[in-house]
Design a protein around this motif. Sequence first.
Motif, short mmCIF file in Angstrom:
data_model
loop_
_atom_site.label_atom_id
_atom_site.label_comp_id
_atom_site.label_asym_id
_atom_site.label_seq_id
_atom_site.Cartn_x
_atom_site.Cartn_y
_atom_site.Cartn_z
N ASP A 152 0.83 -1.21 0.00
CA ASP A 152 0.00 0.00 0.00
C ASP A 152 0.86 1.26 0.00
O ASP A 152 0.60 2.20 -0.75
CB ASP A 152 -0.93 0.04 1.22
N ASP A 153 1.90 1.25 0.84
CA ASP A 153 2.78 2.41 0.94
C ASP A 153 3.52 2.67 -0.37
O ASP A 153 3.62 3.81 -0.83
CB ASP A 153 3.82 2.22 2.05
N ILE A 154 4.05 1.62 -0.99
CA ILE A 154 4.83 1.79 -2.21
C ILE A 154 3.91 2.17 -3.37
O ILE A 154 4.30 2.95 -4.24
CB ILE A 154 5.72 0.57 -2.51
N ALA A 155 2.69 1.66 -3.37
CA ALA A 155 1.71 2.05 -4.39
C ALA A 155 1.42 3.55 -4.28
O ALA A 155 1.39 4.26 -5.30
CB ALA A 155 0.43 1.24 -4.25
N ALA A 156 1.22 4.03 -3.08
CA ALA A 156 0.97 5.46 -2.88
C ALA A 156 2.19 6.28 -3.29
O ALA A 156 2.06 7.34 -3.92
CB ALA A 156 0.61 5.73 -1.42
N HIS A 157 3.38 5.80 -2.97
CA HIS A 157 4.62 6.49 -3.34
C HIS A 157 4.74 6.65 -4.85
O HIS A 157 5.17 7.69 -5.34
CB HIS A 157 5.82 5.71 -2.78
N LEU A 158 4.34 5.61 -5.60
CA LEU A 158 4.46 5.62 -7.05
C LEU A 158 3.22 6.16 -7.76
O LEU A 158 3.25 6.39 -8.96
CB LEU A 158 4.76 4.20 -7.56
N GLY A 159 2.11 6.29 -7.03
CA GLY A 159 0.87 6.77 -7.64
C GLY A 159 0.21 5.72 -8.51
O GLY A 159 -0.36 6.04 -9.55
N ILE A 160 0.30 4.46 -8.09
CA ILE A 160 -0.30 3.33 -8.81
C ILE A 160 -1.16 2.54 -7.84
O ILE A 160 -1.18 2.83 -6.64
CB ILE A 160 0.78 2.42 -9.45
N THR A 161 -1.87 1.53 -8.34
CA THR A 161 -2.69 0.70 -7.46
C THR A 161 -1.84 -0.43 -6.88
O THR A 161 -0.78 -0.78 -7.42
CB THR A 161 -3.87 0.07 -8.21
N LYS A 162 -2.33 -1.00 -5.80
CA LYS A 162 -1.65 -2.13 -5.18
C LYS A 162 -1.62 -3.32 -6.14
O LYS A 162 -0.64 -4.07 -6.19
CB LYS A 162 -2.34 -2.50 -3.87
N ASP A 163 -2.67 -3.50 -6.93
CA ASP A 163 -2.70 -4.58 -7.93
C ASP A 163 -1.57 -4.42 -8.93
O ASP A 163 -0.93 -5.39 -9.34
CB ASP A 163 -4.03 -4.63 -8.66
N THR A 164 -1.29 -3.18 -9.34
CA THR A 164 -0.19 -2.92 -10.26
C THR A 164 1.15 -3.27 -9.62
O THR A 164 2.04 -3.83 -10.27
CB THR A 164 -0.20 -1.46 -10.74
N VAL A 165 1.30 -2.98 -8.34
CA VAL A 165 2.52 -3.34 -7.62
C VAL A 165 2.74 -4.85 -7.73
O VAL A 165 3.84 -5.31 -8.10
CB VAL A 165 2.46 -2.93 -6.13
N TYR A 166 1.72 -5.66 -7.46
CA TYR A 166 1.86 -7.11 -7.51
C TYR A 166 2.15 -7.60 -8.94
O TYR A 166 2.95 -8.52 -9.14
CB TYR A 166 0.62 -7.80 -6.97
N GLU A 167 1.54 -6.96 -9.93
CA GLU A 167 1.81 -7.33 -11.32
C GLU A 167 3.26 -7.01 -11.68
O GLU A 167 3.92 -7.79 -12.37
CB GLU A 167 0.86 -6.60 -12.28
N TRP A 168 3.76 -5.85 -11.25
CA TRP A 168 5.13 -5.47 -11.56
C TRP A 168 6.14 -6.38 -10.86
O TRP A 168 7.21 -6.63 -11.41
CB TRP A 168 5.37 -4.01 -11.20
N ILE A 169 5.81 -6.87 -9.68
CA ILE A 169 6.70 -7.84 -9.02
C ILE A 169 6.81 -9.08 -9.89
O ILE A 169 7.90 -9.58 -10.17
CB ILE A 169 6.17 -8.22 -7.62
N ALA A 170 5.66 -9.58 -10.33
CA ALA A 170 5.61 -10.83 -11.09
C ALA A 170 6.12 -10.69 -12.52
O ALA A 170 6.82 -11.57 -13.02
CB ALA A 170 4.18 -11.38 -11.10
#
Length: 68
Positions: free
Chosen positions: A9-27
């Motif tokens: 949640d924190d990193i999504a807010a830092h980047l201005g993206i959704t948490k779902d996008t964070v998980y997609e970018w990890i994968a």
Amino acid sequence: MAEPWLSADDIAAHLGITKDTVYEWIALKGMPAHKLGRLWKFQTTEIDEWVRSGGAASSERSRGTRLT
């Protein structure tokens, strides 16, 4: 003082993206993340360096599989 570990949640807010996008970018794009138990943790300096190096813009699949 040591850099704090941030949540998805924190990193999504830092980047201005959704948490779902964070998980997609990890994968799909190899976003730097550290799994502690069930939780993903991030360090801002690693993420910022990854973004600056073009990691978020990369269309190649770096590691992992698509999350469902």
